[in-house]
Design a protein around this motif. Structure first.
Motif, PDB file in Angstrom:
ATOM      1  N   GLY A   1      35.232  30.454  16.899  1.00  0.00           N
ATOM      2  CA  GLY A   1      35.776  31.247  18.014  1.00  0.00           C
ATOM      3  C   GLY A   1      35.085  30.776  18.964  1.00  0.00           C
ATOM      4  O   GLY A   1      33.825  30.979  19.182  1.00  0.00           O
TER       5      GLY A   1
ATOM      6  N   THR B   1      37.729  36.195  20.863  1.00  0.00           N
ATOM      7  CA  THR B   1      38.208  35.475  19.597  1.00  0.00           C
ATOM      8  C   THR B   1      37.227  35.667  18.366  1.00  0.00           C
ATOM      9  O   THR B   1      37.546  35.771  17.270  1.00  0.00           O
ATOM     10  CB  THR B   1      38.170  33.932  19.984  1.00  0.00           C
TER      11      THR B   1
ATOM     12  N   ASP C   1      37.963  38.616  16.306  1.00  0.00           N
ATOM     13  CA  ASP C   1      38.822  38.585  15.250  1.00  0.00           C
ATOM     14  C   ASP C   1      38.339  38.023  13.797  1.00  0.00           C
ATOM     15  O   ASP C   1      37.798  37.105  13.721  1.00  0.00           O
ATOM     16  CB  ASP C   1      39.890  37.469  15.513  1.00  0.00           C
TER      17      ASP C   1
ATOM     18  N   TRP D   1      38.516  36.285  10.120  1.00  0.00           N
ATOM     19  CA  TRP D   1      39.111  35.103   9.808  1.00  0.00           C
ATOM     20  C   TRP D   1      40.043  35.041   8.425  1.00  0.00           C
ATOM     21  O   TRP D   1      39.683  35.956   7.687  1.00  0.00           O
ATOM     22  CB  TRP D   1      37.760  33.972   9.395  1.00  0.00           C
TER      23      TRP D   1
ATOM     24  N   SER E   1      43.335  32.839  12.170  1.00  0.00           N
ATOM     25  CA  SER E   1      42.461  33.872  13.055  1.00  0.00           C
ATOM     26  C   SER E   1      43.320  35.128  12.600  1.00  0.00           C
ATOM     27  O   SER E   1      44.609  34.995  12.028  1.00  0.00           O
ATOM     28  CB  SER E   1      42.649  33.694  14.305  1.00  0.00           C
TER      29      SER E   1
END
Length: 280
Positions: free
Chosen positions: A214, A219, A222, A224, A236
């Protein structure tokens, strides 16, 4: 290179083909995708429409629930019913390139369902050489709600299926006789890595390694989504514990940088290549 299927190149070497208008049935949620993607030595590291999941399309962006519409493909997970075949599939429609170079592009797409546009996407993709055995695929997507009212993004997890919070960036990797190894800087194995947050996640197969990172704070928040034993894939999770609201005119932006390497990287090598690719 054509405008329908541009080829990504690193130092003149082809490493990926982008299909803007795939001819697919509605139940697969047609969408542009990258396939094949290869290492610098030419090893393919993506699959398109494999027998185990026909709706897995190389590398791209897919969301299983946009206000009830399926932009992932396949069956929809319905609370108290499970995976169900529904006539609720949307499609991502390529509208044009704002930039198209051998090493990348900027594309605009319309996410359409039932004849209405729900989201407008800008997708930026760039290929960059790192060293003699690795290059990086840098993919940023921004999704803007153009409906005039609120939308929300969901996943099977938010609809009642634990551990299935997929949706957003997704890379379907090459399936081999032996499942790939999965590791982060401090964890190892699918069970330990799946559903967690990490600066990067590595998937290592026979003669290749993918390292996903990310590249923005949002990002990196988030979790995985990771699969190895059933099939090899990493993505994601835009909607993990709860649905992700997108107000009218609001935009969701995510950036994932993936190192594509020949050979089996160890933790130190993976971390060093990610630092060089992400620039932090």
């Amino acid at each position: 290179m054509t405008h329908d299927t541009p080829v990504l190149r690193v130092a003149g070497r082809p490493v990926g083909r982008y299909v803007t208008r795939p001819e697919l049935p509605a139940r697969l949620s047609p969408r542009p995708c990258l396939h094949p993607v290869t290492t610098l030595a030419g090893t393919a590291v993506t699959e398109l429409g494999p027998a185990d999941h026909a709706h897995h399309l190389g590398v791209g962006v897919a969301v299983p629930d946009v206000e009830g519409h399926n932009f992932w493909g396949g069956r929809t997970f319905v609370r108290d019913r499970g995976p169900t075949e529904l006539d609720n599939h949307g499609a991502q429609r390529h509208t044009g390139f704002q930039l198209l170079d051998p090493d990348g592009f900027v594309e605009e797409l319309r996410w359409v369902a039932d004849g209405s546009e729900l989201l407008r996407e800008r997708r930026t993709v760039a290929a960059t050489g790192l060293d003699h055995r690795a290059w990086a695929l840098d993919l940023t997507f921004s999704l803007t709600n153009v409906t005039g009212g609120p939308l929300s993004l969901g996943s099977p997890a938010t609809n009642g299926r634990p551990g299935a919070a997929y949706g957003g960036f997704f890379w379907r990797a090459r399936k081999e006789p032996r499942a790939p190894e999965v590791f982060t800087a401090d964890r190892e194995g699918e069970t330990e890595v799946h559903g967690g947050r990490a600066d990067w996640v590595a998937l290592a197969g026979a003669g290749w390694t993918l390292v996903f990172a990310g590249a923005t704070e949002e990002t990196r928040r988030d979790p995985w989504f990771v699969r190895a034993a059933e099939y090899p894939g990493v993505g994601s999770s835009l909607a993990s514990a709860a649905r992700l609201p997108v107000p009218a005119g609001g935009t969701v932006v995510r950036r994932v940088v993936t190192v594509v390497a020949d050979g089996r990287l160890d933790r130190a090598e993976a971390a060093a290549l990610v630092r060089g690719a992400v620039g932090r």
